[in-house]
Design a protein around this motif. Structure first.
Motif, PDB file in Angstrom:
ATOM      1  N   ASN A 261       3.563   1.616 -16.156  1.00 27.81           N
ATOM      2  CA  ASN A 261       2.644   2.165 -15.153  1.00 27.81           C
ATOM      3  C   ASN A 261       3.202   2.106 -13.734  1.00 27.81           C
ATOM      4  OD1 ASN A 261       0.608   2.873 -16.994  1.00 27.81           O
ATOM      5  ND2 ASN A 261      -0.215   0.791 -16.976  1.00 27.81           N
ATOM      6  N   SER A 262       4.527   2.035 -13.630  1.00 31.70           N
ATOM      7  CA  SER A 262       5.188   2.099 -12.330  1.00 31.70           C
ATOM      8  C   SER A 262       6.254   3.180 -12.378  1.00 31.70           C
ATOM      9  CB  SER A 262       5.840   0.758 -11.975  1.00 31.70           C
ATOM     10  OG  SER A 262       4.864  -0.233 -11.751  1.00 31.70           O
ATOM     11  N   CYS A 263       6.528   3.769 -11.224  1.00 36.34           N
ATOM     12  CA  CYS A 263       7.579   4.777 -11.122  1.00 36.34           C
ATOM     13  C   CYS A 263       8.798   4.158 -10.450  1.00 36.34           C
ATOM     14  CB  CYS A 263       7.099   5.977 -10.313  1.00 36.34           C
ATOM     15  SG  CYS A 263       6.033   7.069 -11.260  1.00 36.34           S
ATOM     16  N   VAL A 264       9.932   4.212 -11.131  1.00 33.80           N
ATOM     17  CA  VAL A 264      11.161   3.616 -10.623  1.00 33.80           C
ATOM     18  C   VAL A 264      12.159   4.727 -10.329  1.00 33.80           C
ATOM     19  CG1 VAL A 264      12.998   1.962 -11.074  1.00 33.80           C
ATOM     20  CG2 VAL A 264      10.727   1.584 -12.045  1.00 33.80           C
ATOM     21  N   ALA A 265      12.686   4.752  -9.110  1.00 32.62           N
ATOM     22  CA  ALA A 265      13.621   5.796  -8.699  1.00 32.62           C
ATOM     23  C   ALA A 265      15.042   5.260  -8.640  1.00 32.62           C
ATOM     24  CB  ALA A 265      13.218   6.350  -7.331  1.00 32.62           C
ATOM     25  N   SER A 266      16.001   6.151  -8.734  1.00 30.51           N
ATOM     26  CA  SER A 266      17.412   5.800  -8.608  1.00 30.51           C
ATOM     27  C   SER A 266      17.849   5.969  -7.161  1.00 30.51           C
ATOM     28  CB  SER A 266      18.265   6.695  -9.512  1.00 30.51           C
ATOM     29  OG  SER A 266      19.622   6.632  -9.128  1.00 30.51           O
TER      30      SER A 266
ATOM     31  N   ASN B   4       0.834  -1.189   0.000  1.00 26.89           N
ATOM     32  CA  ASN B   4       0.000   0.000   0.000  1.00 26.89           C
ATOM     33  C   ASN B   4       0.874   1.246   0.000  1.00 26.89           C
ATOM     34  OD1 ASN B   4      -1.527   2.264   1.464  1.00 26.89           O
ATOM     35  ND2 ASN B   4      -3.154   0.810   0.949  1.00 26.89           N
ATOM     36  N   ALA B   5       0.761   2.055  -1.057  1.00 29.41           N
ATOM     37  CA  ALA B   5       1.601   3.244  -1.191  1.00 29.41           C
ATOM     38  C   ALA B   5       1.351   4.233  -0.064  1.00 29.41           C
ATOM     39  CB  ALA B   5       1.354   3.900  -2.546  1.00 29.41           C
ATOM     40  N   ASP B   6       0.089   4.406   0.310  1.00 29.31           N
ATOM     41  CA  ASP B   6      -0.230   5.353   1.384  1.00 29.31           C
ATOM     42  C   ASP B   6       0.418   4.929   2.700  1.00 29.31           C
ATOM     43  OD1 ASP B   6      -1.725   6.955  -0.294  1.00 29.31           O
ATOM     44  OD2 ASP B   6      -3.605   5.906   0.140  1.00 29.31           O
TER      45      ASP B   6
ATOM     46  N   ASP C 146      -3.806   7.784  -9.974  1.00 28.14           N
ATOM     47  CA  ASP C 146      -4.203   6.538  -9.309  1.00 28.14           C
ATOM     48  C   ASP C 146      -3.918   5.304 -10.150  1.00 28.14           C
ATOM     49  OD1 ASP C 146      -5.060   7.934  -7.103  1.00 28.14           O
ATOM     50  OD2 ASP C 146      -7.153   8.047  -7.772  1.00 28.14           O
ATOM     51  N   ASN C 147      -3.678   5.484 -11.442  1.00 25.96           N
ATOM     52  CA  ASN C 147      -3.388   4.348 -12.318  1.00 25.96           C
ATOM     53  C   ASN C 147      -1.905   3.989 -12.347  1.00 25.96           C
ATOM     54  OD1 ASN C 147      -6.102   3.999 -13.224  1.00 25.96           O
ATOM     55  ND2 ASN C 147      -5.837   5.799 -14.547  1.00 25.96           N
ATOM     56  N   ILE C 148      -1.103   4.767 -11.639  1.00 24.53           N
ATOM     57  CA  ILE C 148       0.343   4.530 -11.608  1.00 24.53           C
ATOM     58  C   ILE C 148       0.737   3.939 -10.259  1.00 24.53           C
ATOM     59  CG2 ILE C 148       2.612   5.646 -11.650  1.00 24.53           C
ATOM     60  CD1 ILE C 148       1.501   7.636 -13.638  1.00 24.53           C
ATOM     61  N   ASN C 149       1.595   2.932 -10.295  1.00 23.24           N
ATOM     62  CA  ASN C 149       2.086   2.281  -9.081  1.00 23.24           C
ATOM     63  C   ASN C 149       3.366   2.993  -8.625  1.00 23.24           C
ATOM     64  OD1 ASN C 149       3.310   0.541  -7.194  1.00 23.24           O
ATOM     65  ND2 ASN C 149       2.334  -1.251  -8.104  1.00 23.24           N
ATOM     66  N   TYR C 150       3.318   3.564  -7.426  1.00 23.81           N
ATOM     67  CA  TYR C 150       4.462   4.307  -6.902  1.00 23.81           C
ATOM     68  C   TYR C 150       5.287   3.486  -5.905  1.00 23.81           C
ATOM     69  CZ  TYR C 150       1.976   8.312  -8.879  1.00 23.81           C
ATOM     70  OH  TYR C 150       1.344   9.177  -9.734  1.00 23.81           O
ATOM     71  N   ASN C 151       4.928   2.220  -5.732  1.00 21.39           N
ATOM     72  CA  ASN C 151       5.560   1.418  -4.685  1.00 21.39           C
ATOM     73  C   ASN C 151       7.067   1.281  -4.858  1.00 21.39           C
ATOM     74  OD1 ASN C 151       3.013   1.093  -3.676  1.00 21.39           O
ATOM     75  ND2 ASN C 151       2.751  -1.005  -4.397  1.00 21.39           N
TER      76      ASN C 151
ATOM     77  N   ILE D 296       3.847  13.500  -3.899  1.00 20.66           N
ATOM     78  CA  ILE D 296       3.855  13.002  -5.276  1.00 20.66           C
ATOM     79  C   ILE D 296       3.136  14.011  -6.162  1.00 20.66           C
ATOM     80  CG2 ILE D 296       3.133  11.146  -6.821  1.00 20.66           C
ATOM     81  CD1 ILE D 296       3.309   9.236  -4.458  1.00 20.66           C
ATOM     82  N   GLN D 297       3.875  14.625  -7.049  1.00 14.35           N
ATOM     83  CA  GLN D 297       3.317  15.645  -7.932  1.00 14.35           C
ATOM     84  C   GLN D 297       2.401  15.005  -8.978  1.00 14.35           C
ATOM     85  OE1 GLN D 297       3.812  18.450  -6.510  1.00 14.35           O
ATOM     86  NE2 GLN D 297       5.514  19.512  -7.489  1.00 14.35           N
ATOM     87  N   ASP D 298       1.246  15.628  -9.199  1.00 12.27           N
ATOM     88  CA  ASP D 298       0.294  15.148 -10.215  1.00 12.27           C
ATOM     89  C   ASP D 298       0.042  13.654 -10.060  1.00 12.27           C
ATOM     90  OD1 ASP D 298       0.234  17.735 -11.362  1.00 12.27           O
ATOM     91  OD2 ASP D 298       2.052  17.275 -12.504  1.00 12.27           O
ATOM     92  N   LYS D 299      -0.312  13.257  -8.865  1.00  9.58           N
ATOM     93  CA  LYS D 299      -0.497  11.832  -8.571  1.00  9.58           C
ATOM     94  C   LYS D 299      -1.603  11.239  -9.432  1.00  9.58           C
ATOM     95  CE  LYS D 299      -1.040   8.589  -4.747  1.00  9.58           C
ATOM     96  NZ  LYS D 299      -1.233   8.416  -3.288  1.00  9.58           N
TER      97      LYS D 299
END
Length: 418
Positions: free
Chosen positions: A125-130, A30-32, A53-58, A48-51
């Motif tokens: 549809n996922s956000c991947v960070a470095s 759960n991202a929240d 709901d269809n994108i997975n931020y986990n 999260i800017q311009d969040k």
């Protein structure tokens, strides 16, 4: 869009220790909840800017948590609590991009906020960070706090005494002996931030920059560690902060065993030269599986422990701007130091998998295991009875952390025992 391949890696400890690796669990994260946990643990608000709901931020949030957990418990929270008292908020602001060239991070400090901006890669549809980029900016965040508490001028004076006349703001012959890289030579502020980043991400490279010889760069790391110790109540001498980045020699009592292991290629190259620092769970598990594979062979090892598929994570070198993949499966506990009790349980696990009778033990009356559960005491009896972990007289010291050289002795005993 970047294509990330699927690779085979070992994922064993999740089952035995009930460690929930976010990258490996089948249950949705759960991202929240992750955002709330980051707030309560570190005092940092994730925006999260311009969040969408269809994108997975986990994946992004997991990288943030993993990056922050690299530092000693309580260190980040000390900074955010200090700023909160001055009505300065600490935020991580997440943006999205589909271009690797835009995958960067930035740290901005103002009178009202300390912000780390993270551009994440939008992939399937996922956000991947470095993580590397995030730690780079977190180094700036920690640096500013050390400057304020320890003293900017005081620390700069200590560094400049070591610079031997080499000035900031340029790069020429000989500078590589004084500064970590060109970015570190740009200014004193950049040097401190770069040292914090590199000691956390690449301690093995720092440790071996001069074939294991002690250099001016290592002396600067020692000075910076001392400044951190005086700036944070969460950092003490026992923390051994950034000790992994310093060249080390094994103590005499461990030298013979380590030399035998090196001759037999039982110590992987990336662990060479690290002896007195505390060992993390991740490194201990990796070393254990490495020597077991050496002992029983690859095929037998794979059949015994099993292999599962996991997905790689994207990382970015914040200085070179180069994207690459990181195949580690995230376990939120993996960067913590391992204790002797955890080693006893782990040795019991691998012994059982290798068809050893773990009920074959004698009860040993240690005087410091009363707080250990009865089921866990069985592992202590097993390893002590079989000479895998020796107590100190009547004490086992179950919650004591172990150094790399202590671990090598234990692992050599395991290797000979199998």
């Amino acid at each position: 869009m970047m294509k990330i391949k699927i690779v085979l890696i070992i994922s064993l400890l999740i089952c035995f220790f009930s460690i929930q690796a976010y990258g490996a669990t089948e249950e949705p994260v759960n991202a929240d909840k992750l955002i709330d946990d980051l707030k309560s643990t570190y005092g940092i608000k994730v925006i999260i800017q311009d969040k969408d709901d269809n994108i997975n931020y986990n994946d992004c949030l997991i990288v943030l948590d993993k990056g922050l957990s690299r530092f000693p418990d309580g260190l980040i929270k000390e900074i955010t609590d200090y700023y909160a008292k001055k009505e300065i908020s600490t935020n991580i602001i997440v943006n999205k991009t589909e271009k690797i060239s835009d995958l960067f991070s930035e740290y901005v400090m103002s009178d009202s906020s300390a912000n780390i901006y993270i551009n994440t890669l939008l992939y399937r549809n996922s956000c991947v960070a470095s993580e590397e980029g995030f730690i780079y900016e977190t180094g700036h965040f920690i640096r500013d706090y050390i400057f304020e508490i320890y003293g900017y001028d005081k620390l700069k004076s200590e560094f400049e005494k070591l610079n031997s006349g080499y000035n900031y703001g340029t790069w020429a012959e000989g500078y590589e002996n004084i500064f970590l890289n060109k970015h570190a030579a740009a200014s004193f502020k950049e040097e401190v931030a770069n040292l914090i980043w590199y000691t956390e991400i690449h301690p093995d490279k720092l440790r071996n920059i001069s074939d294991g010889n002690f250099t001016i760069i290592h002396k600067k790391i020692e000075i910076l560690s001392n400044a951190a110790e005086q700036s944070f109540s969460s950092v003490t001498k026992e923390t051994n902060l950034w000790n992994e980045a310093l060249p080390q020699k094994p103590d005499e009592w461990a030298r013979e065993t380590i030399e035998k292991m090196e001759t037999a290629s039982l110590i992987p190259e990336e662990y060479e030269g690290i002896y007195r620092a505390y060992i993390t769970k991740k490194d201990f598990y990796n070393l254990t599986f490495s020597i077991i594979e050496k002992k029983i062979g690859k095929e037998s090892f794979s059949n015994t422990f099993g292999i599962v598929e996991k997905e790689e994570y994207t990382s970015l070198d914040p200085l070179k701007g180069e994207a690459y993949v990181n195949i580690d499966v995230y376990d939120s506990d993996e960067d913590n130091y391992i204790t002797r009790l955890e080693i006893a349980k782990f040795f019991g696990y691998v012994s059982n998998k290798l068809n050893k009778d773990i009920s074959d033990y004698k009860i040993v009356e240690f005087d410091d295991i009363s707080s250990v559960s009865e089921s866990e005491k069985l592992f202590i009896y097993y390893v002590s009875s079989n000479g895998l972990l020796n107590g100190n007289g009547t004490s086992f010291k179950p919650f004591k952390n172990c150094t790399y050289q202590e671990s090598y002795l234990m692992l050599m005993r395991l290797y000979n025992f199998l």
